[in-house]
Design an enzyme around this catalytic site. Sequence first.
Site, PDB file in Angstrom:
ATOM      1  N   THR A  32       0.753  -1.085   0.024  1.00  0.00           N
ATOM      2  CA  THR A  32       0.065  -0.031  -0.180  1.00  0.00           C
ATOM      3  C   THR A  32       0.982   1.021  -0.066  1.00  0.00           C
ATOM      4  O   THR A  32       1.907   1.443   0.625  1.00  0.00           O
ATOM      5  CB  THR A  32      -0.952   0.056   1.200  1.00  0.00           C
ATOM      6  N   THR A  35       4.457   4.408  -3.448  1.00  0.00           N
ATOM      7  CA  THR A  35       5.338   3.626  -4.201  1.00  0.00           C
ATOM      8  C   THR A  35       4.804   2.247  -4.834  1.00  0.00           C
ATOM      9  O   THR A  35       4.952   1.833  -6.020  1.00  0.00           O
ATOM     10  CB  THR A  35       6.779   3.169  -3.419  1.00  0.00           C
ATOM     11  N   ASP A  85       6.330  -3.979  -1.538  1.00  0.00           N
ATOM     12  CA  ASP A  85       5.743  -2.984  -0.872  1.00  0.00           C
ATOM     13  C   ASP A  85       6.818  -2.027  -0.590  1.00  0.00           C
ATOM     14  O   ASP A  85       7.852  -2.300  -0.499  1.00  0.00           O
ATOM     15  CB  ASP A  85       5.186  -3.637   0.631  1.00  0.00           C
ATOM     16  N   ASP A  88       8.452   3.316   5.162  1.00  0.00           N
ATOM     17  CA  ASP A  88       8.604   4.761   5.743  1.00  0.00           C
ATOM     18  C   ASP A  88      10.135   4.804   6.109  1.00  0.00           C
ATOM     19  O   ASP A  88      10.595   5.846   6.067  1.00  0.00           O
ATOM     20  CB  ASP A  88       7.586   5.000   6.869  1.00  0.00           C
ATOM     21  N   GLY A 101       0.493   4.775   5.952  1.00  0.00           N
ATOM     22  CA  GLY A 101      -0.506   4.573   5.412  1.00  0.00           C
ATOM     23  C   GLY A 101      -1.680   3.887   5.961  1.00  0.00           C
ATOM     24  O   GLY A 101      -2.684   3.609   5.503  1.00  0.00           O
ATOM     25  N   GLU A 107      -0.463  -5.587   5.699  1.00  0.00           N
ATOM     26  CA  GLU A 107       0.939  -5.640   5.162  1.00  0.00           C
ATOM     27  C   GLU A 107       1.786  -6.899   5.901  1.00  0.00           C
ATOM     28  O   GLU A 107       2.377  -7.510   5.177  1.00  0.00           O
ATOM     29  CB  GLU A 107       1.474  -4.236   5.192  1.00  0.00           C
ATOM     30  N   LYS A 125      14.028   7.119   2.381  1.00  0.00           N
ATOM     31  CA  LYS A 125      13.734   6.099   3.328  1.00  0.00           C
ATOM     32  C   LYS A 125      14.956   5.497   4.211  1.00  0.00           C
ATOM     33  O   LYS A 125      14.521   4.796   5.116  1.00  0.00           O
ATOM     34  CB  LYS A 125      13.090   5.275   2.898  1.00  0.00           C
TER      35      LYS A 125
END
Length: 222
Positions: A32, A35, A85, A88, A101, A107, A125
């Site tokens: 999610t 990216t 995925d 952050d 998110g 996830e 990141k």
Amino acid sequence: MTQDQLKQAVAQAAVDLILPQLTEKSIVGIGTGSTANFFIDLLAKHKMDFDGAVASSEATAARLKGHGIPVYDLNSVQELEFYVDGADECNKYLELIKGGGAALTREKIVAAVAGTFVCIADESKRVDFLGAFPLPVEVIPMARSHVARELVKLGGDPIYREGVVTDNGNVILDVYNLQITNPRELEAKINNIVGVVTNGLFAARPADVLLLGTGKGVETHK
Ligand code: 5RP
């Protein structure tokens, strides 16, 4: 390059990495965020080369369906070769903070099932120590104040993410100012607090491959 261009480059690198290994029976786990959205849009060009996907959020499921990619319930899937995925934050051990998110629980579940977790992230990141990004914790609503008090005992400053309800009907506490010297230990400690569903540290199950978008190209870390 802009941050979006870096995200697009790592999304393309992930497509290039997994596509040769997919068959018409393959189901891909998909995360999610912005990216992951680039990845979905690029993967959709090859939708005839695999069967479908498992989504880590309602938003991702809707985007996949919009491209005509079948979305499967994880319970009906025997095998998931890849989970792709964003993150952050990521460190050199491929441990992550996720959940910006608010999709961290699904996830983490999809990542747990997947054979290979491919994390795609732009270089902003990458950190030496996790924790500058506030750690998201998904919490059962009635336990919010209890969990917040316990998180303070662990040295953090939890802030209720107002107005956000997760796909699972829960709330998010974002924990600031944590000194995360041992991500694996802290992940387990926070998950042990009654009322916590899960937290955004992905250390017990880190990524297997990190595709990091930099100004000089995409770096592959394993
Ligand atoms: C969502 C996530 C995302 O992977 C994370 O927030 C990164 O998002 P983006 O790709 O938009 O920077 O964990 O819960």
